[in-house]
Design a protein around this motif. Sequence first.
Motif, PDB file in Angstrom:
ATOM      1  N   LEU A 161      45.526  54.959  68.066  1.00  6.32           N
ATOM      2  CA  LEU A 161      46.971  54.838  68.239  1.00  6.32           C
ATOM      3  C   LEU A 161      47.455  55.711  69.398  1.00  6.32           C
ATOM      4  O   LEU A 161      46.942  56.799  69.628  1.00  6.32           O
ATOM      5  N   SER A 162      48.454  55.202  70.107  1.00  8.19           N
ATOM      6  CA  SER A 162      48.982  55.947  71.252  1.00  8.19           C
ATOM      7  C   SER A 162      49.967  57.021  70.829  1.00  8.19           C
ATOM      8  O   SER A 162      50.316  57.890  71.622  1.00  8.19           O
ATOM      9  N   ARG A 163      50.442  56.960  69.590  1.00  6.46           N
ATOM     10  CA  ARG A 163      51.381  57.968  69.097  1.00  6.46           C
ATOM     11  C   ARG A 163      51.180  58.106  67.590  1.00  6.46           C
ATOM     12  O   ARG A 163      50.579  57.245  66.938  1.00  6.46           O
ATOM     13  N   VAL A 164      51.690  59.197  67.054  1.00  7.88           N
ATOM     14  CA  VAL A 164      51.550  59.440  65.625  1.00  7.88           C
ATOM     15  C   VAL A 164      52.617  58.634  64.890  1.00  7.88           C
ATOM     16  O   VAL A 164      53.815  58.781  65.147  1.00  7.88           O
ATOM     17  N   VAL A 165      52.171  57.787  63.992  1.00 10.26           N
ATOM     18  CA  VAL A 165      53.066  56.938  63.214  1.00 10.26           C
ATOM     19  C   VAL A 165      52.779  57.153  61.732  1.00 10.26           C
ATOM     20  O   VAL A 165      51.622  57.160  61.312  1.00 10.26           O
ATOM     21  N   VAL A 166      53.835  57.340  60.942  1.00 11.37           N
ATOM     22  CA  VAL A 166      53.664  57.409  59.493  1.00 11.37           C
ATOM     23  C   VAL A 166      53.526  55.982  58.979  1.00 11.37           C
ATOM     24  O   VAL A 166      54.433  55.171  59.148  1.00 11.37           O
ATOM     25  N   PRO A 167      52.391  55.638  58.364  1.00  6.65           N
ATOM     26  CA  PRO A 167      52.212  54.264  57.902  1.00  6.65           C
ATOM     27  C   PRO A 167      53.008  53.999  56.635  1.00  6.65           C
ATOM     28  O   PRO A 167      53.360  54.922  55.894  1.00  6.65           O
ATOM     29  N   GLU A 168      53.311  52.738  56.397  1.00  5.32           N
ATOM     30  CA  GLU A 168      53.959  52.391  55.136  1.00  5.32           C
ATOM     31  C   GLU A 168      52.937  52.450  54.000  1.00  5.32           C
ATOM     32  O   GLU A 168      53.211  52.980  52.929  1.00  5.32           O
ATOM     33  N   TYR A 198      45.718  49.559  47.859  1.00  5.83           N
ATOM     34  CA  TYR A 198      46.810  49.681  48.827  1.00  5.83           C
ATOM     35  C   TYR A 198      47.867  50.586  48.206  1.00  5.83           C
ATOM     36  O   TYR A 198      48.426  50.266  47.156  1.00  5.83           O
ATOM     37  N   VAL A 199      48.137  51.710  48.859  1.00  7.05           N
ATOM     38  CA  VAL A 199      49.026  52.722  48.283  1.00  7.05           C
ATOM     39  C   VAL A 199      50.085  53.092  49.317  1.00  7.05           C
ATOM     40  O   VAL A 199      49.768  53.329  50.481  1.00  7.05           O
ATOM     41  N   LYS A 200      51.350  53.155  48.884  1.00  6.30           N
ATOM     42  CA  LYS A 200      52.392  53.650  49.782  1.00  6.30           C
ATOM     43  C   LYS A 200      52.055  55.075  50.209  1.00  6.30           C
ATOM     44  O   LYS A 200      51.608  55.885  49.394  1.00  6.30           O
ATOM     45  N   TYR A 201      52.299  55.362  51.484  1.00  8.42           N
ATOM     46  CA  TYR A 201      51.903  56.661  52.033  1.00  8.42           C
ATOM     47  C   TYR A 201      52.486  57.824  51.226  1.00  8.42           C
ATOM     48  O   TYR A 201      51.762  58.752  50.833  1.00  8.42           O
ATOM     49  N   LYS A 202      53.787  57.787  50.964  1.00  7.64           N
ATOM     50  CA  LYS A 202      54.400  58.899  50.227  1.00  7.64           C
ATOM     51  C   LYS A 202      53.833  59.013  48.819  1.00  7.64           C
ATOM     52  O   LYS A 202      53.615  60.121  48.315  1.00  7.64           O
ATOM     53  N   SER A 257      56.729  53.640  59.746  1.00  6.37           N
ATOM     54  CA  SER A 257      56.571  52.202  59.531  1.00  6.37           C
ATOM     55  C   SER A 257      57.296  51.763  58.256  1.00  6.37           C
ATOM     56  O   SER A 257      57.441  52.533  57.307  1.00  6.37           O
ATOM     57  N   GLY A 258      57.703  50.492  58.253  1.00  9.63           N
ATOM     58  CA  GLY A 258      58.213  49.882  57.033  1.00  9.63           C
ATOM     59  C   GLY A 258      59.632  50.233  56.666  1.00  9.63           C
ATOM     60  O   GLY A 258      60.043  50.043  55.518  1.00  9.63           O
ATOM     61  N   VAL A 259      60.430  50.747  57.610  1.00 10.73           N
ATOM     62  CA  VAL A 259      61.836  51.045  57.319  1.00 10.73           C
ATOM     63  C   VAL A 259      62.713  50.236  58.261  1.00 10.73           C
ATOM     64  O   VAL A 259      62.355  49.996  59.416  1.00 10.73           O
ATOM     65  N   LYS A 319      64.578  57.156  51.145  1.00 13.96           N
ATOM     66  CA  LYS A 319      64.315  56.632  49.806  1.00 13.96           C
ATOM     67  C   LYS A 319      65.059  55.306  49.607  1.00 13.96           C
ATOM     68  O   LYS A 319      64.504  54.352  49.036  1.00 13.96           O
ATOM     69  N   ILE A 320      66.307  55.223  50.090  1.00 17.30           N
ATOM     70  CA  ILE A 320      67.031  53.948  50.022  1.00 17.30           C
ATOM     71  C   ILE A 320      66.270  52.879  50.806  1.00 17.30           C
ATOM     72  O   ILE A 320      66.095  51.748  50.340  1.00 17.30           O
ATOM     73  N   SER A 321      65.805  53.229  52.007  1.00 18.70           N
ATOM     74  CA  SER A 321      65.044  52.280  52.819  1.00 18.70           C
ATOM     75  C   SER A 321      63.802  51.798  52.074  1.00 18.70           C
ATOM     76  O   SER A 321      63.490  50.602  52.051  1.00 18.70           O
ATOM     77  N   GLU A 322      63.094  52.742  51.458  1.00 18.23           N
ATOM     78  CA  GLU A 322      61.849  52.416  50.746  1.00 18.23           C
ATOM     79  C   GLU A 322      62.104  51.456  49.583  1.00 18.23           C
ATOM     80  O   GLU A 322      61.399  50.447  49.423  1.00 18.23           O
ATOM     81  N   ILE A 323      63.120  51.759  48.763  1.00 18.80           N
ATOM     82  CA  ILE A 323      63.402  50.908  47.605  1.00 18.80           C
ATOM     83  C   ILE A 323      63.963  49.561  48.054  1.00 18.80           C
ATOM     84  O   ILE A 323      63.614  48.508  47.507  1.00 18.80           O
TER      85      ILE A 323
END
Length: 433
Positions: free
Chosen positions: A171-178, A196-200, A342-344, A418-422
């Motif tokens: 990866l060219s940059r650090v990304v938090v995966p979903e 498959y597990v959500k990162y958080k 990712s994923g937001v 958290k709102i984004s995640e749910i």
Amino acid sequence: MKLFQPIQGSQGSTESKETQENLIDRGQLQINVTSSVNAFPIKEARISISYTGIPESILEQVVTDSSGQTEVVELNAPPKEWSLDENEERQPYSEYTLNIEAEGFESISISGTEILANTKAIQNVRMKQKDQSREEEQIFVIPAHTLYGNYPPKIAEEEIKPINETGEIVLSRVVVPEYIIVHDGSPRDSTAQNYYVKYKDYIKNVASSEIYATWPADTIRANVLAIMSFTLNRVYTEWYRNKGFDFTITSSTAFDHKWIPERNIFEPISVIVDELFADYLSRPNVRQPILTQYCDGRRVSCPNWLTQWGSKSLGEQGFSPIEILRYYYGDDMYINTAEAISGVPSSWPGYTLEQGSKGPKVRQIQEQLNVIAGAYPEIPKLEEDGIYGPETEAAVRKFQSIFGLPVTGEIDYKTWYKISEIYVGVSRIAELS
């Protein structure tokens, strides 16, 4: 909150006298039940709670509400001091067995839910829809906490990976995966399952498996940062994929962290992960997150790595998270923040939304809360007018209370994501169909 004492079960079994004498404190447990298909809460799921090892002696039976949650139940636990004493040999947490049933879903049994004194445990349960062709119960047995059980020590690696050896693109940059893919075994164990597990959720699970939630908050922050930086190094360097594997990380303590399917997490750890989840550790002129390795510092020593029991002592002395980390890893260690998550739907605006706030960011939150309210009816529906008034604040407060956040009525960094995640969780099923 419900408080109860052990009661005699149908078979006449009771807790042993020795155990009764040890369980002199109280911890809390709340169970959240959702569907594995669409992440919607499951109402009227029935949960029976018993001591692990005495399954016929039912202590309590609880039922989930419209948000898929039980009331908070108080349970017996060993003295808190046991989890704070490095030399204590006795198990510092009690273990309970949960049997979960719901109409139209496969029943689940979880044995080994951990309860620590003066701490809220959260047991998240995802239920599969029943397959009419078979009657099957899912059974999960939670192994011992890593500070209490015996697990293989970490095999030492270089903390900065030579990323050009294979010629593979990283990866060219650090990304938090979903999501990350967790291999539940050692890397070459082909019989181990991938999850498959959500990162958080992964970070909360690992931290709850490896440190005690009774420890100082800044000790927990330091350990969470080390766990996250290690994990993001695996993501960034595509470490296992470049070796021909189809997963991100393993659950083996010899190679990575201890992750346990269906284990409970603890609220103090959950809140801190929500606060820090986009952060990682870095050194000057190094692009990749640092592979921050550690050990318990009791059974295993590891010079120049963080020790978990040692970090507990430093936290008690008032060391900040970065001071704890630099104590072990050196003064050129810094806390950095990932460039992307990712994923937001969109990133946090950089300021807190509160009563009086106006504009498109407020409207976006109102729209997302209304979608979430379709699954969680206790959250009131809002007029999507872009004005943060008393109704929006009330909806945010209810959201925060359901999802274990500090109930402020304001949308800070933790609440935004958290709102984004749910929202993504409950709306994705519509997109897929």
